[in-house]
Motif scaffolding. Structure first.
Motif, short mmCIF file in Angstrom:
data_model
loop_
_atom_site.label_atom_id
_atom_site.label_comp_id
_atom_site.label_asym_id
_atom_site.label_seq_id
_atom_site.Cartn_x
_atom_site.Cartn_y
_atom_site.Cartn_z
N ILE A 91 0.84 -1.20 0.00
CA ILE A 91 0.00 0.00 0.00
C ILE A 91 0.87 1.25 0.00
CG2 ILE A 91 -1.53 1.41 1.45
CD1 ILE A 91 -2.92 -1.17 2.29
N GLU A 92 1.93 1.23 0.79
CA GLU A 92 2.79 2.41 0.90
C GLU A 92 3.64 2.64 -0.35
OE1 GLU A 92 3.11 4.82 3.14
OE2 GLU A 92 1.44 4.00 4.29
N SER A 93 3.81 1.61 -1.17
CA SER A 93 4.64 1.80 -2.36
C SER A 93 3.80 1.95 -3.63
CB SER A 93 5.62 0.64 -2.52
OG SER A 93 4.94 -0.59 -2.54
N ALA A 94 2.84 1.03 -3.84
CA ALA A 94 2.14 1.01 -5.13
C ALA A 94 1.44 2.33 -5.45
CB ALA A 94 1.14 -0.13 -5.16
N PHE A 95 0.50 2.75 -4.59
CA PHE A 95 -0.27 3.95 -4.90
C PHE A 95 0.59 5.22 -4.85
CE2 PHE A 95 -3.52 1.00 -3.26
CZ PHE A 95 -4.31 0.91 -4.39
N PRO A 96 1.33 5.45 -3.76
CA PRO A 96 2.10 6.70 -3.71
C PRO A 96 3.14 6.83 -4.84
CG PRO A 96 1.98 5.71 -1.54
CD PRO A 96 1.44 4.70 -2.50
N VAL A 97 3.82 5.75 -5.18
CA VAL A 97 4.84 5.85 -6.23
C VAL A 97 4.16 6.08 -7.58
CG1 VAL A 97 6.63 4.60 -7.50
CG2 VAL A 97 6.56 4.50 -5.00
N SER A 98 3.05 5.39 -7.79
CA SER A 98 2.31 5.56 -9.03
C SER A 98 1.83 7.02 -9.17
CB SER A 98 1.15 4.57 -9.03
OG SER A 98 0.24 4.88 -10.00
N ARG A 99 1.32 7.58 -8.07
CA ARG A 99 0.88 8.98 -8.10
C ARG A 99 2.06 9.94 -8.29
NH1 ARG A 99 -2.92 7.98 -4.07
NH2 ARG A 99 -1.38 8.47 -2.47
N ALA A 100 3.16 9.66 -7.60
CA ALA A 100 4.30 10.59 -7.62
C ALA A 100 4.97 10.62 -8.99
CB ALA A 100 5.31 10.21 -6.56
N THR A 101 4.93 9.48 -9.73
CA THR A 101 5.57 9.47 -11.05
C THR A 101 4.65 10.00 -12.14
OG1 THR A 101 4.96 7.16 -11.16
CG2 THR A 101 7.28 7.63 -10.78
N ALA A 102 3.34 10.03 -11.87
CA ALA A 102 2.40 10.51 -12.89
C ALA A 102 2.68 11.99 -13.17
CB ALA A 102 0.97 10.32 -12.39
N PRO A 103 2.24 12.50 -14.36
CA PRO A 103 2.47 13.92 -14.67
C PRO A 103 1.86 14.80 -13.56
CG PRO A 103 1.62 12.77 -16.59
CD PRO A 103 1.56 11.79 -15.46
N GLY A 104 2.63 15.80 -13.13
CA GLY A 104 2.16 16.67 -12.06
C GLY A 104 2.37 16.08 -10.68
N GLY A 105 3.01 14.91 -10.58
CA GLY A 105 3.27 14.28 -9.28
C GLY A 105 4.48 14.88 -8.60
N SER A 106 4.71 14.43 -7.36
CA SER A 106 5.75 15.09 -6.56
C SER A 106 7.17 14.80 -7.08
CB SER A 106 5.64 14.66 -5.10
OG SER A 106 5.99 13.30 -4.96
N TYR A 107 7.38 13.67 -7.74
CA TYR A 107 8.72 13.38 -8.25
C TYR A 107 9.13 14.39 -9.33
CZ TYR A 107 8.64 8.70 -6.06
OH TYR A 107 8.59 7.66 -5.18
N ALA A 108 8.14 14.87 -10.10
CA ALA A 108 8.44 15.82 -11.16
C ALA A 108 9.06 17.08 -10.58
CB ALA A 108 7.16 16.17 -11.94
#
Lengths: 350, 274
Positions: B95-112
């Motif tokens: 839970i802590e990896s799948a959703f947050p990483v998926s969101r963070a890598t999506a356009p406009g996510g925090s990794y950007a």
């Protein structure tokens, strides 16, 4: 070796060990000293690998050179797909170059990305703000990436909220902001590390006219403070308003370079006459105008003819004498749009 | 007011090789966020496993009684609780990896945003995994405290189940982060739960000893990472752990974690540095 020199070398080394920060900064300053250009790109190429087996590699940037000087506002003008955003990503050191070199602040983008990025501000097309946090928290949390102390980050956040005219919204969630406010917050955030260079990718795309003008004011304010701005745009009015110097990009290449005024003088006539017709009308008026040699250059676009001329009113009178009856006619000064049209044969915004 | 260039600025003081500094900065980002958003995470990572513990351990446990031959005289609660601890750690890791990483890598996510700062993709990845480790450990600690309170443990070595459960969670979190950084598709994350998490939950020894499964399924269960996590936690909680077996299980889980990190490092670099 001279004893004294040896000693001072040892002491210097020790000092460096104790304080790597100071030492590195000294090296940075030393690197910077002989360099006059802030950014220097030579033979820059970006090729994207094919997405699947069927598709071909895509050349987004095809061998471009440019030089940026401290304190100037530099623009990349071109339609979507011209290679502007790819160039910006390479400048932000988050996209490895396929060919050529970029030197930024005297460092090599290929090897010193980390050190370069610590001195850049980047405003991406999507604001990438955290909707679950407040306006102020979005600034504070960004400070953590730069190792800013709480006190420093907090002080700068207050300054920047004032600059972005968001002080009254500081405690609101970001999800409640308008598009213009989000963009201003995004710019404020990119300034938190007091960057040497601010990179803005299409800063006003998607904003209403009023929000655009507020943003231009803000960017102008930054320019006056000596921040070097690099921006991409496909709006010629934006490029004319803001840029000291710009390059026109088309299909991954730079097709012209200069100040907005220089470009207009070099690639466009003094005035432009635009004749508008119903889209279904045939091409006959274009042929008549060509035969009569009424203008320097004639572009045929869907529903309109664009004539470059020294005197728009006289050209219009000439067209009337030929029996041409457009739905409407406008005479205006040449703009960057006309420069682009004459360079590429197509309009900036399709 | 000066917003402009300042070369004596603390933000610019950055040695070329910053080692853990970048990862620590990325971690501090997640901690800042967590202080604002933790309330929403309590139910799924702590309350849900606890309800399971109470319903199955106390409810079903009464039905099974203390005399089921495969339990060797221990209560079903004492058998089930450490299994549930490991399974919950797996679930939290995913839970802590799948959703947050998926969101963070999506356009406009925090990794950007993070990638345009001095941090590089590996810093971003390690920082996020450190945060995941912390979250898994927090939930495991709460769970173990309840186990102790319910008298479901038989040895002081139960304290070691906290790092054991955390390792179990990370063995899932790291490969999942690598996968999510590539896939970035919310539907794919749903499939992961249906096809990976659920079968592992049911057949890796959480609810019953895998010895009683048919040989083919049993050997399959022995190969799953969750079984190793369950065995490790269970033996530590019941006081039956031997050094060799415990190290073996831990090595399997650590191996998976390391493979996950190597894959994630590659995936993050490819995804963030286009």
């Amino acid at each position: 070796m001279d004893d004294g020199l040896f000693c001072s070398c040892v002491i210097l080394r020790l000092y460096c060990l104790i304080s790597r920060d100071i030492c590195n900064r000294a090296v940075l300053v030393a690197n910077l000293a002989p360099v006059t250009a802030l950014v220097e790109a030579r033979g820059l190429v970006k090729v994207y690998a094919p997405k699947d087996r069927k598709s071909e590699p895509f050349t987004a940037v095809d061998g471009i050179d440019f030089t940026l000087h401290r304190g100037e506002v530099f623009g990349f003008l071109g339609p979507n797909g011209a290679g502007k955003s790819s160039t910006m990503r390479m400048l932000s050191c988050v996209s490895p170059v396929t060919g050529g070199t970029i030197s930024i602040l005297g460092m090599d983008a290929a090897t010193d990305g980390r050190a370069i990025r610590s001195r850049l501000g980047v405003v991406a097309q999507d604001d990438a703000l955290d909707n679950e946090l407040t306006v102020r928290e979005n600034l504070l949390i960004y400070g953590l990436y730069f190792g800013l102390s709480k006190a420093v980050a907090s002080e700068r956040a207050s300054e920047l909220l004032q600059f972005a005219q968001l002080e009254e919204r500081a405690a609101d969630r970001v999800s409640a902001l308008s598009g213009g406010m989000r963009r201003r917050l995004s710019i404020a955030r990119s300034l938190l590390n007091r960057p040497d260079v601010l990179l803005l990718d299409e800063p006003t795309t998607g904003l209403d006219p009023q929000a655009r003008h507020i943003l231009w004011d803000k960017l102008y304010q930054l320019k006056q403070q000596g921040v070097t701005l690099v921006l991409t745009t496909h709006y010629m009015d934006e490029a004319e308003q803001l840029c000291d110097r710009l390059v026109v990009m088309h299909k991954g290449k730079i097709v012209a370079e200069g100040s907005p005024r220089q470009l207009i003088e070099a690639y466009a006539s003094r005035e432009v006459l635009e004749l508008r017709f119903a889209v279904t009308a045939e091409a006959a008026p274009a042929d008549k105008i060509r035969e009569a040699d009424l203008c320097h250059r004639l572009e045929v676009l869907p529903g309109r003819l664009v004539c470059s001329t020294d005197d728009g009113e006289r050209t219009l009178a000439g067209a009337h004498r030929l029996g041409i009856r457009p739905d409407s006619a406008i005479v205006r000064r040449s703009s960057l749009e006309d420069v682009f049209l004459s360079l590429t044969g197509r309009s900036l915004v399709d | 007011m000066t917003l402009a260039i300042d070369n004596g600025d603390p933000a610019n003081a950055l040695p070329r090789r910053i080692g853990w500094v970048g990862a620590r900065r990325a971690l501090s980002y997640h901690l800042f966020r967590y202080r604002r958003t933790w309330r929403g995470t309590v139910v799924i990572s702590i309350v849900n496993p606890l309800l399971f513990l109470l319903a199955i351990g106390l409810g079903l446990g009464r039905v099974v009684g203390n005399h089921a031959p495969t339990l060797h005289g221990t209560s079903y609660l004492a058998f089930f609780a450490p299994g549930m601890l490991a399974a919950a750690a797996m679930q939290n890791g995913i839970i802590e990896s799948a959703f947050p990483v998926s969101r963070a890598t999506a356009p406009g996510g925090s990794y950007a945003v993070a990638k345009t700062t001095p941090l590089d993709p590996t810093d971003i990845m390690i920082g996020h995994l450190l945060f995941m480790a912390l979250r898994i450990a927090m939930s495991a600690t709460a769970f173990v405290a309840i186990m102790v309170a319910l008298g479901a443990t038989r040895s002081l070595s139960v304290l070691l189940t906290i790092p054991a459960a955390t390792l179990t969670g990370l063995a899932f979190a790291a490969p999942t982060a690598a996968w999510a950084a590539r896939a970035a598709n919310p539907e794919a994350v749903g499939k992961l739960f249906k096809w990976v998490v659920m079968p592992l939950y049911l057949f890796s020894g959480t609810f019953f000893p895998v010895r009683q499964l048919p040989p083919v399924l049993r050997d399959l269960a022995y190969a799953t990472p969750l079984w190793h996590g369950v065995q490790l936690c269970r033996s530590l909680s019941m006081g039956t752990a031997t050094l060799g077996a415990a190290l073996g299980h831990a090595a399997y889980l650590a191996g998976l974690f390391v493979v996950g990190i190597v894959l994630a490092r590659h995936a993050y670099r490819r995804r963030l540095y286009v």
